[in-house]
Write a protein that holds these residues in place. Structure first.
Motif, mmCIF file in Angstrom:
data_model
loop_
_atom_site.group_PDB
_atom_site.id
_atom_site.type_symbol
_atom_site.label_atom_id
_atom_site.label_comp_id
_atom_site.label_asym_id
_atom_site.label_seq_id
_atom_site.Cartn_x
_atom_site.Cartn_y
_atom_site.Cartn_z
ATOM 1 N N ALA A 32 45.900 48.407 50.207
ATOM 2 C CA ALA A 32 44.833 48.138 51.168
ATOM 3 C C ALA A 32 43.463 48.439 50.569
ATOM 4 O O ALA A 32 42.502 47.675 50.758
ATOM 5 C CB ALA A 32 45.058 48.984 52.423
ATOM 6 N N VAL A 33 43.365 49.538 49.842
ATOM 7 C CA VAL A 33 42.094 49.878 49.194
ATOM 8 C C VAL A 33 41.728 48.823 48.159
ATOM 9 O O VAL A 33 40.560 48.428 48.021
ATOM 10 C CB VAL A 33 42.186 51.276 48.557
ATOM 11 N N THR A 34 42.722 48.332 47.427
ATOM 12 C CA THR A 34 42.463 47.311 46.410
ATOM 13 C C THR A 34 41.932 46.028 47.039
ATOM 14 O O THR A 34 41.052 45.361 46.480
ATOM 15 C CB THR A 34 43.753 47.009 45.622
ATOM 16 N N VAL A 35 42.449 45.670 48.181
ATOM 17 C CA VAL A 35 41.978 44.470 48.873
ATOM 18 C C VAL A 35 40.495 44.589 49.195
ATOM 19 O O VAL A 35 39.712 43.649 48.981
ATOM 20 C CB VAL A 35 42.802 44.234 50.156
ATOM 21 N N THR A 36 40.087 45.746 49.687
ATOM 22 C CA THR A 36 38.674 45.920 50.016
ATOM 23 C C THR A 36 37.799 46.002 48.763
ATOM 24 O O THR A 36 36.627 45.626 48.800
ATOM 25 C CB THR A 36 38.477 47.180 50.871
ATOM 26 N N VAL A 37 38.377 46.489 47.670
ATOM 27 C CA VAL A 37 37.631 46.511 46.406
ATOM 28 C C VAL A 37 37.307 45.083 45.968
ATOM 29 O O VAL A 37 36.198 44.790 45.490
ATOM 30 C CB VAL A 37 38.430 47.240 45.312
ATOM 31 N N ALA A 38 38.257 44.181 46.140
ATOM 32 C CA ALA A 38 38.130 42.839 45.575
ATOM 33 C C ALA A 38 37.512 41.817 46.505
ATOM 34 O O ALA A 38 37.207 40.708 46.070
ATOM 35 C CB ALA A 38 39.511 42.342 45.149
ATOM 36 N N MET A 39 37.298 42.158 47.771
ATOM 37 C CA MET A 39 36.905 41.109 48.712
ATOM 38 C C MET A 39 35.521 40.552 48.432
ATOM 39 O O MET A 39 35.232 39.408 48.771
ATOM 40 C CB MET A 39 36.984 41.624 50.146
ATOM 41 N N ARG A 40 34.643 41.308 47.809
ATOM 42 C CA ARG A 40 33.317 40.799 47.504
ATOM 43 C C ARG A 40 33.333 39.780 46.369
ATOM 44 O O ARG A 40 32.531 38.847 46.341
ATOM 45 C CB ARG A 40 32.395 41.955 47.119
ATOM 46 N N VAL A 41 34.244 39.947 45.423
ATOM 47 C CA VAL A 41 34.282 39.069 44.243
ATOM 48 C C VAL A 41 35.305 37.960 44.414
ATOM 49 O O VAL A 41 35.012 36.775 44.234
ATOM 50 C CB VAL A 41 34.576 39.882 42.970
ATOM 51 N N VAL A 42 36.535 38.318 44.746
ATOM 52 C CA VAL A 42 37.626 37.339 44.837
ATOM 53 C C VAL A 42 37.777 36.794 46.253
ATOM 54 O O VAL A 42 38.055 35.612 46.437
ATOM 55 C CB VAL A 42 38.956 37.968 44.361
ATOM 56 N N GLY A 43 37.601 37.648 47.251
ATOM 57 C CA GLY A 43 37.757 37.213 48.630
ATOM 58 C C GLY A 43 39.054 37.720 49.231
ATOM 59 O O GLY A 43 40.055 37.910 48.537
ATOM 60 N N LEU A 44 39.044 37.930 50.530
ATOM 61 C CA LEU A 44 40.212 38.484 51.212
ATOM 62 C C LEU A 44 41.414 37.547 51.172
ATOM 63 O O LEU A 44 42.560 38.000 51.144
ATOM 64 C CB LEU A 44 39.849 38.792 52.674
ATOM 65 N N LEU A 45 41.176 36.255 51.184
ATOM 66 C CA LEU A 45 42.282 35.301 51.230
ATOM 67 C C LEU A 45 42.864 34.990 49.866
ATOM 68 O O LEU A 45 43.920 34.364 49.773
ATOM 69 C CB LEU A 45 41.817 33.994 51.896
ATOM 70 N N LEU A 46 42.204 35.421 48.784
ATOM 71 C CA LEU A 46 42.667 35.087 47.443
ATOM 72 C C LEU A 46 43.049 36.306 46.609
ATOM 73 O O LEU A 46 43.577 36.155 45.512
ATOM 74 C CB LEU A 46 41.581 34.300 46.691
ATOM 75 N N ILE A 47 42.785 37.512 47.127
ATOM 76 C CA ILE A 47 43.044 38.703 46.325
ATOM 77 C C ILE A 47 44.526 38.871 46.021
ATOM 78 O O ILE A 47 44.914 39.375 44.960
ATOM 79 C CB ILE A 47 42.487 39.956 47.049
ATOM 80 N N SER A 48 45.393 38.438 46.927
ATOM 81 C CA SER A 48 46.829 38.581 46.694
ATOM 82 C C SER A 48 47.255 37.851 45.422
ATOM 83 O O SER A 48 48.143 38.306 44.695
ATOM 84 C CB SER A 48 47.626 38.048 47.887
ATOM 85 N N ALA A 49 46.604 36.711 45.136
ATOM 86 C CA ALA A 49 46.936 35.965 43.917
ATOM 87 C C ALA A 49 46.596 36.770 42.670
ATOM 88 O O ALA A 49 47.360 36.779 41.697
ATOM 89 C CB ALA A 49 46.182 34.637 43.898
ATOM 90 N N LEU A 50 45.474 37.490 42.679
ATOM 91 C CA LEU A 50 45.105 38.289 41.509
ATOM 92 C C LEU A 50 45.986 39.521 41.375
ATOM 93 O O LEU A 50 46.092 40.094 40.291
ATOM 94 C CB LEU A 50 43.628 38.696 41.600
ATOM 95 N N MET A 51 46.624 39.941 42.446
ATOM 96 C CA MET A 51 47.594 41.022 42.361
ATOM 97 C C MET A 51 48.905 40.574 41.731
ATOM 98 O O MET A 51 49.569 41.347 41.036
ATOM 99 C CB MET A 51 47.887 41.576 43.763
ATOM 100 N N VAL A 52 49.272 39.319 41.969
ATOM 101 C CA VAL A 52 50.618 38.855 41.614
ATOM 102 C C VAL A 52 50.637 38.022 40.339
ATOM 103 O O VAL A 52 51.485 38.233 39.457
ATOM 104 C CB VAL A 52 51.203 38.045 42.795
ATOM 105 N N VAL A 53 49.715 37.070 40.211
ATOM 106 C CA VAL A 53 49.792 36.096 39.110
ATOM 107 C C VAL A 53 49.688 36.753 37.734
ATOM 108 O O VAL A 53 50.483 36.432 36.838
ATOM 109 C CB VAL A 53 48.720 35.001 39.293
#
Length: 325
Positions: A182-203
């Motif tokens: 959850a913290v990682t999602v909020t870290v990345a939402m400014r750059v990657v976005g909330l709807l796309l951060i999961s892809a940067l976690m997995v790919v």
């Protein structure tokens, strides 16, 4: 490089590096636990936090972090106790988080969905100095957990029953993974976005698994790919005026495709080498000795124990041609 002359790009590149470090660092545990889409669900819940931040006129990053942490804990509790209806409860949580974010943003003074879009897909120009401070603090917490407790988190992600037998606090560690995601999602939402951060976690993790044969190597390669994709996507978005989140994700997917193609012949060579080593190390057993027909061996010796042969009448005959018994 002229992009470094702009203060907003300096902040965006720093945030991109932190996102590239943290997203695969927690994503490697989510992939191991077969929860690759957990980041996507947390991103939906964090939208409510962003809308609440707009409504309260406070930092959306910190408010979204609190809401995302609460949502991740609730998701983990549903996973424990939800049984057969858990998927429905999670679906309502995800969609409710998205709907709550849109509604709260509309109720906020001067709030528009255009402002929410920057958090959904990322934006370079909106990364402020206060956002960078929050991102640095949150990223430090994520890296501290994922590196400092890597042995315990790997054990829980690999086999919960074995980890429980060895005395590890499985439920506490599972909650820690959920909160860190959850913290990682909020870290990345400014750059990657909330709807796309999961892809940067997995790919990046999936791409690293094409080459690596150990958890440590997978972790290192995934983080390197994440940083490369984040920096490359941010730079390309500056020069081509395209959304940074989409560019970063597409670069990560491109790296996955290239590594998959490159790893196919490598995997075949490894399999062939392992087969050769297995044959060379094999100890011959009784089944490897040549089989002999004892009757033929005795018949060819010409001794008194020659095998009987059939006469003209089809009856077995002895050595002298006399009918056998």
């Amino acid at each position: 490089m002229d992009l470094l002359s702009y203060p907003f790009m300096q902040r965006a590149l720093l945030a991109a590096v932190l996102v590239g470090l943290t997203a695969p660092a927690i994503g490697v545990y989510l992939v191991q636990r077969r929860q690759a889409l957990m980041g996507d669900g947390i991103g939906h819940v964090a939208m409510t936090g962003v809308g609440l931040g707009f409504l309260l006129n406070s930092s959306p990053v910190w408010v979204a972090a609190g809401v995302a942490v609460a949502g991740s804990v609730l998701m983990e509790l549903i996973r424990w106790y939800g049984r057969t209806r858990g998927d429905i409860a999670l679906a309502m949580l995800f969609y409710g988080g998205m709907a709550g974010g849109v509604l709260l943003t509309a109720l906020a003074p001067g709030g528009t969905n255009a402002g929410l879009t920057t958090y959904l897909f990322g934006s370079l120009t909106t990364v402020s100095a206060s956002d960078v401070t929050a991102i640095c603090v949150l990223a430090a917490l994520v890296l501290l957990v994922t590196l400092g407790l890597r042995r315990q988190l790997f054990a829980v992600s690999q086999d919960e029953e074995f980890a429980r037998v060895t005395g590890l606090p499985v439920r506490a560690l599972n909650l820690l993974v959920a909160v860190t995601a959850a913290v990682t999602v909020t870290v990345a939402m400014r750059v990657v976005g909330l709807l796309l951060i999961s892809a940067l976690m997995v790919v990046p993790v999936a791409a690293a698994q094409q080459l690596a044969r150990s958890f440590a190597a997978t972790f290192a390669i995934a983080v390197a790919l994440g940083v490369t994709a984040a920096l490359g996507g941010t730079t390309l978005s500056f020069y081509n005026d395209v959304p940074p989140g989409a560019t970063i994700v597409l670069l990560a997917i491109g790296a996955f495709v290239l590594l998959t193609v490159a790893a196919t012949p490598l995997a075949r060579r490894r399999a062939a080498a392992e087969a050769r080593r297995a044959r060379a190390a094999r100890v011959p057993g009784p089944e490897d000795e040549p089989e002999y027909d004892l009757a033929l061996a005795e018949g060819s010796s010409g001794g008194s124990h020659a095998a009987p042969s059939a006469g003209p009448s089809g009856r077995a005959t002895g050595p002298a041609g006399r009918p056998g018994p």
